[in-house]
Design a protein around this motif. Structure first.
Motif, PDB file in Angstrom:
ATOM      1  N   LEU A 219       0.829  -1.202   0.000  1.00 56.90           N
ATOM      2  CA  LEU A 219       0.000   0.000   0.000  1.00 56.90           C
ATOM      3  C   LEU A 219       0.868   1.258   0.000  1.00 56.90           C
ATOM      4  CD1 LEU A 219      -2.925   1.075   0.086  1.00 56.90           C
ATOM      5  CD2 LEU A 219      -2.717   1.129   2.579  1.00 56.90           C
ATOM      6  N   LYS A 220       1.934   1.258   0.788  1.00 55.82           N
ATOM      7  CA  LYS A 220       2.846   2.417   0.802  1.00 55.82           C
ATOM      8  C   LYS A 220       3.448   2.642  -0.577  1.00 55.82           C
ATOM      9  CE  LYS A 220       4.282   2.649   5.657  1.00 55.82           C
ATOM     10  NZ  LYS A 220       5.419   2.490   6.611  1.00 55.82           N
ATOM     11  N   TYR A 221       3.804   1.550  -1.248  1.00 57.99           N
ATOM     12  CA  TYR A 221       4.376   1.664  -2.592  1.00 57.99           C
ATOM     13  C   TYR A 221       3.358   2.285  -3.549  1.00 57.99           C
ATOM     14  CZ  TYR A 221       6.266   0.291  -7.124  1.00 57.99           C
ATOM     15  OH  TYR A 221       6.722   0.303  -8.411  1.00 57.99           O
ATOM     16  N   ASP A 222       2.125   1.762  -3.528  1.00 59.48           N
ATOM     17  CA  ASP A 222       1.076   2.290  -4.406  1.00 59.48           C
ATOM     18  C   ASP A 222       0.713   3.724  -4.025  1.00 59.48           C
ATOM     19  OD1 ASP A 222       1.170  -0.209  -5.465  1.00 59.48           O
ATOM     20  OD2 ASP A 222      -0.975  -0.642  -5.252  1.00 59.48           O
ATOM     21  N   TRP A 223       0.750   3.997  -2.734  1.00 63.30           N
ATOM     22  CA  TRP A 223       0.395   5.328  -2.228  1.00 63.30           C
ATOM     23  C   TRP A 223       1.336   6.384  -2.825  1.00 63.30           C
ATOM     24  CZ3 TRP A 223      -3.425   5.284   1.811  1.00 63.30           C
ATOM     25  CH2 TRP A 223      -3.774   6.543   2.316  1.00 63.30           C
ATOM     26  N   VAL A 224       2.645   6.101  -2.747  1.00 62.89           N
ATOM     27  CA  VAL A 224       3.645   7.024  -3.293  1.00 62.89           C
ATOM     28  C   VAL A 224       3.543   7.080  -4.815  1.00 62.89           C
ATOM     29  CG1 VAL A 224       6.120   7.438  -3.568  1.00 62.89           C
ATOM     30  CG2 VAL A 224       5.205   6.714  -1.341  1.00 62.89           C
ATOM     31  N   ASN A 225       3.375   5.916  -5.435  1.00 67.02           N
ATOM     32  CA  ASN A 225       3.320   5.837  -6.892  1.00 67.02           C
ATOM     33  C   ASN A 225       2.120   6.597  -7.461  1.00 67.02           C
ATOM     34  OD1 ASN A 225       5.197   4.696  -8.663  1.00 67.02           O
ATOM     35  ND2 ASN A 225       3.719   3.158  -9.345  1.00 67.02           N
ATOM     36  N   SER A 226       1.036   6.638  -6.692  1.00 68.92           N
ATOM     37  CA  SER A 226      -0.166   7.352  -7.131  1.00 68.92           C
ATOM     38  C   SER A 226      -0.183   8.795  -6.664  1.00 68.92           C
ATOM     39  CB  SER A 226      -1.415   6.628  -6.614  1.00 68.92           C
ATOM     40  OG  SER A 226      -1.477   5.302  -7.105  1.00 68.92           O
ATOM     41  N   GLN A 227       0.890   9.202  -5.992  1.00 70.04           N
ATOM     42  CA  GLN A 227       1.043  10.586  -5.523  1.00 70.04           C
ATOM     43  C   GLN A 227      -0.103  11.011  -4.593  1.00 70.04           C
ATOM     44  OE1 GLN A 227       1.459  12.792  -9.221  1.00 70.04           O
ATOM     45  NE2 GLN A 227       3.668  12.431  -9.272  1.00 70.04           N
ATOM     46  N   LEU A 228      -0.473  10.116  -3.688  1.00 71.31           N
ATOM     47  CA  LEU A 228      -1.485  10.452  -2.697  1.00 71.31           C
ATOM     48  C   LEU A 228      -0.825  11.192  -1.537  1.00 71.31           C
ATOM     49  CD1 LEU A 228      -3.526   7.110  -2.550  1.00 71.31           C
ATOM     50  CD2 LEU A 228      -3.876   9.084  -4.031  1.00 71.31           C
ATOM     51  N   PRO A 229      -1.549  12.108  -0.879  1.00 74.35           N
ATOM     52  CA  PRO A 229      -0.974  12.828   0.273  1.00 74.35           C
ATOM     53  C   PRO A 229      -0.583  11.862   1.380  1.00 74.35           C
ATOM     54  CG  PRO A 229      -3.000  13.880  -0.488  1.00 74.35           C
ATOM     55  CD  PRO A 229      -2.903  12.582  -1.207  1.00 74.35           C
ATOM     56  N   SER A 230       0.602  12.012   1.902  1.00 74.97           N
ATOM     57  CA  SER A 230       1.104  11.053   2.896  1.00 74.97           C
ATOM     58  C   SER A 230       0.569  11.302   4.293  1.00 74.97           C
ATOM     59  CB  SER A 230       2.639  11.099   2.922  1.00 74.97           C
ATOM     60  OG  SER A 230       3.078  12.408   3.264  1.00 74.97           O
ATOM     61  N   ILE A 231       0.127  12.521   4.588  1.00 78.92           N
ATOM     62  CA  ILE A 231      -0.300  12.856   5.949  1.00 78.92           C
ATOM     63  C   ILE A 231      -1.810  12.880   6.096  1.00 78.92           C
ATOM     64  CG2 ILE A 231      -0.225  14.617   7.753  1.00 78.92           C
ATOM     65  CD1 ILE A 231       2.488  15.464   6.703  1.00 78.92           C
ATOM     66  N   ALA A 232      -2.509  13.553   5.194  1.00 80.71           N
ATOM     67  CA  ALA A 232      -3.958  13.695   5.320  1.00 80.71           C
ATOM     68  C   ALA A 232      -4.605  13.515   3.954  1.00 80.71           C
ATOM     69  CB  ALA A 232      -4.328  15.050   5.911  1.00 80.71           C
ATOM     70  N   TYR A 233      -5.007  12.297   3.661  1.00 80.79           N
ATOM     71  CA  TYR A 233      -5.604  11.962   2.369  1.00 80.79           C
ATOM     72  C   TYR A 233      -7.127  11.982   2.500  1.00 80.79           C
ATOM     73  CZ  TYR A 233      -6.935   8.888  -1.556  1.00 80.79           C
ATOM     74  OH  TYR A 233      -7.523   8.329  -2.670  1.00 80.79           O
ATOM     75  N   ALA A 234      -7.779  12.941   1.833  1.00 79.52           N
ATOM     76  CA  ALA A 234      -9.250  13.001   1.820  1.00 79.52           C
ATOM     77  C   ALA A 234      -9.743  11.953   0.828  1.00 79.52           C
ATOM     78  CB  ALA A 234      -9.717  14.398   1.426  1.00 79.52           C
ATOM     79  N   TRP A 235      -9.822  10.751   1.299  1.00 77.07           N
ATOM     80  CA  TRP A 235      -9.918   9.577   0.435  1.00 77.07           C
ATOM     81  C   TRP A 235     -11.277   9.376  -0.229  1.00 77.07           C
ATOM     82  CZ3 TRP A 235     -12.947   5.150   1.564  1.00 77.07           C
ATOM     83  CH2 TRP A 235     -13.655   5.223   2.775  1.00 77.07           C
ATOM     84  N   GLN A 236     -12.362   9.840   0.404  1.00 79.00           N
ATOM     85  CA  GLN A 236     -13.691   9.531  -0.134  1.00 79.00           C
ATOM     86  C   GLN A 236     -13.926  10.182  -1.495  1.00 79.00           C
ATOM     87  OE1 GLN A 236     -17.026   9.803   2.612  1.00 79.00           O
ATOM     88  NE2 GLN A 236     -15.653   9.605   4.359  1.00 79.00           N
ATOM     89  N   THR A 237     -13.632  11.467  -1.605  1.00 81.33           N
ATOM     90  CA  THR A 237     -13.843  12.181  -2.865  1.00 81.33           C
ATOM     91  C   THR A 237     -12.970  11.608  -3.970  1.00 81.33           C
ATOM     92  OG1 THR A 237     -14.389  14.212  -1.667  1.00 81.33           O
ATOM     93  CG2 THR A 237     -13.786  14.430  -3.993  1.00 81.33           C
ATOM     94  N   ASP A 238     -11.705  11.344  -3.643  1.00 83.38           N
ATOM     95  CA  ASP A 238     -10.778  10.824  -4.647  1.00 83.38           C
ATOM     96  C   ASP A 238     -11.168   9.410  -5.083  1.00 83.38           C
ATOM     97  OD1 ASP A 238      -8.264  11.118  -6.174  1.00 83.38           O
ATOM     98  OD2 ASP A 238      -7.569   9.490  -4.893  1.00 83.38           O
ATOM     99  N   THR A 239     -11.527   8.564  -4.119  1.00 84.20           N
ATOM    100  CA  THR A 239     -11.926   7.193  -4.442  1.00 84.20           C
ATOM    101  C   THR A 239     -13.200   7.180  -5.277  1.00 84.20           C
ATOM    102  OG1 THR A 239     -10.902   6.366  -2.403  1.00 84.20           O
ATOM    103  CG2 THR A 239     -12.519   4.941  -3.469  1.00 84.20           C
ATOM    104  N   HIS A 240     -14.155   8.029  -4.911  1.00 79.62           N
ATOM    105  CA  HIS A 240     -15.407   8.103  -5.672  1.00 79.62           C
ATOM    106  C   HIS A 240     -15.142   8.529  -7.112  1.00 79.62           C
ATOM    107  CE1 HIS A 240     -19.341   9.989  -6.871  1.00 79.62           C
ATOM    108  NE2 HIS A 240     -19.745   8.823  -6.413  1.00 79.62           N
ATOM    109  N   PHE A 241     -14.260   9.497  -7.292  1.00 80.41           N
ATOM    110  CA  PHE A 241     -13.941   9.981  -8.632  1.00 80.41           C
ATOM    111  C   PHE A 241     -13.354   8.857  -9.493  1.00 80.41           C
ATOM    112  CE2 PHE A 241     -10.627  11.588 -11.507  1.00 80.41           C
ATOM    113  CZ  PHE A 241     -11.407  12.357 -12.367  1.00 80.41           C
ATOM    114  N   HIS A 242     -12.405   8.109  -8.928  1.00 85.79           N
ATOM    115  CA  HIS A 242     -11.766   7.040  -9.692  1.00 85.79           C
ATOM    116  C   HIS A 242     -12.702   5.851  -9.904  1.00 85.79           C
ATOM    117  CE1 HIS A 242      -8.037   9.263  -8.631  1.00 85.79           C
ATOM    118  NE2 HIS A 242      -7.629   8.786  -9.780  1.00 85.79           N
ATOM    119  N   LEU A 243     -13.599   5.598  -8.963  1.00 85.60           N
ATOM    120  CA  LEU A 243     -14.585   4.525  -9.157  1.00 85.60           C
ATOM    121  C   LEU A 243     -15.475   4.824 -10.360  1.00 85.60           C
ATOM    122  CD1 LEU A 243     -15.697   3.620  -5.517  1.00 85.60           C
ATOM    123  CD2 LEU A 243     -14.642   2.076  -7.179  1.00 85.60           C
ATOM    124  N   GLN A 244     -15.828   6.092 -10.543  1.00 84.02           N
ATOM    125  CA  GLN A 244     -16.691   6.452 -11.670  1.00 84.02           C
ATOM    126  C   GLN A 244     -15.966   6.309 -13.007  1.00 84.02           C
ATOM    127  OE1 GLN A 244     -19.796   6.673 -10.629  1.00 84.02           O
ATOM    128  NE2 GLN A 244     -18.747   6.456  -8.664  1.00 84.02           N
TER     129      GLN A 244
END
Length: 314
Positions: A219-244
């Motif tokens: 997960l850490k590898y994918d997290w960095v590779n996808s350029q997700l924020p390391s400290i505070a990731y507002a995950w719901q909006t981003d996940t919803h966008f990619h799910l669509q």
């Protein structure tokens, strides 16, 4: 955005737990025969009810409707059993639940046979098919006593994480990849071992920690590779966008695999279901148990908590 249709065979090959969940959902729907029998028993239990029904003609009409529905129910169950006997069910959880449901259905069918002579031939054929499933369940029990469950669980852990590391889940959002890994483990040999031995078993705790460690590394590898924020990731909006952006079949599969998640005890799985089911940007249902922001470590903790609750529920 890829909108090309996905063949079911492809989905089933990539996510083997899909068919096993469908089998359980279907078996849970085998309540119609029991309902018909309960109606008949309730109506025949009262002398006054029988007398009134005979007087106004209601009894004959109701009996005709019940008999017709029972006949159709028998056909449905018989067809379903033939399908099960012709398929290779991969999940021990699916076979065990199907066997339990067949036991309940058998009781209803035997009661029906004693009360309805016209259906005796259909009932006899159905019971024969049930015997075939009983044999499969007996074979399953014998196999579970003989195999090294811990070895099989370890092999599945390696296989599932190899699939993740090989990039075969990369078309999904990062957190959905983690869900699919945990979900496949739940339905496979690892999940069977957990259910047999219990989550407090020392070997289960060791394997659970191994899963958490492997998941955190990837997960850490994918997290960095996808350029997700390391400290505070507002995950719901981003996940919803990619799910669509997923193919419809992939998004609907995620919604289906999470459709039994409880609001309080499995909040992460519950909100994933909401995100996958909601094809618009309308406001989601509130749930105070769902975190607003996540980090890689907190994500592992949250998913582990939800799946532990899922095991305990089973």
């Amino acid at each position: 955005m890829n909108t090309s249709p996905i063949q079911f065979a492809t989905l089933n090959r990539e996510h083997p737990q899909l068919t096993d969940k469908a089998l359980i959902d279907f078996s849970n729907g085998l309540e119609v025969i029991g309902d018909h029998i309960r109606v008949r028993e309730r109506n025949n239990s009262s002398f006054w009810a029988r007398l009134l029904s005979q007087a106004n003609g209601e009894s004959a009409l109701r009996q005709q409707a019940i008999d017709q529905n029972i006949t159709e129910s028998l056909k449905t169950v018989s067809t379903w059993l033939q399908y099960l006997q012709n398929q290779q069910i991969q999940s021990d959880l699916a076979i065990a639940k199907v066997a339990n449901k067949l036991s309940e259905t058998r009781q209803g069918v035997m009661l029906l046979s004693n009360k309805h002579n016209a259906l005796q031939q259909e009932v006899a054929q159905l019971l024969l098919a049930m015997d075939g499933m009983d044999t499969k369940y007996t074979q399953l029990s014998a196999r579970l006593e003989q195999v090294d469950c811990g070895r099989l669980a370890s092999q599945q852990i390696d296989a599932v994480f190899d699939k993740w590391q090989a990039g075969r889940l990369n078309h999904y959002p990062v957190l959905i990849r983690l869900f699919l890994v945990f979900d496949e483990l739940y339905w496979g040999d690892f999940g069977n071992y957990c259910r047999q031995s219990g989550l407090q078993h020392r070997e289960i705790q060791r394997l659970n920690q191994q899963v958490r460690d492997k998941a955190l590394i990837q997960l850490k590898y994918d997290w960095v590779n996808s350029q997700l924020p390391s400290i505070a990731y507002a995950w719901q909006t981003d996940t919803h966008f990619h799910l669509q952006s997923l193919a419809t079949e992939h998004r609907e599969m995620i919604a289906y695999l999470t459709d039994t998640a409880a609001h309080k005890t499995m909040p992460i799985l519950w909100i994933i279901n909401q995100l996958a089911s909601n094809t618009t940007n309308t406001k989601l249902l509130p749930n105070i148990n769902v975190p607003i922001i996540l980090t890689a470590q907190n994500t592992i903790n949250r998913f582990s908590f939800d799946f532990e609750a899922r095991y305990k529920h089973e």
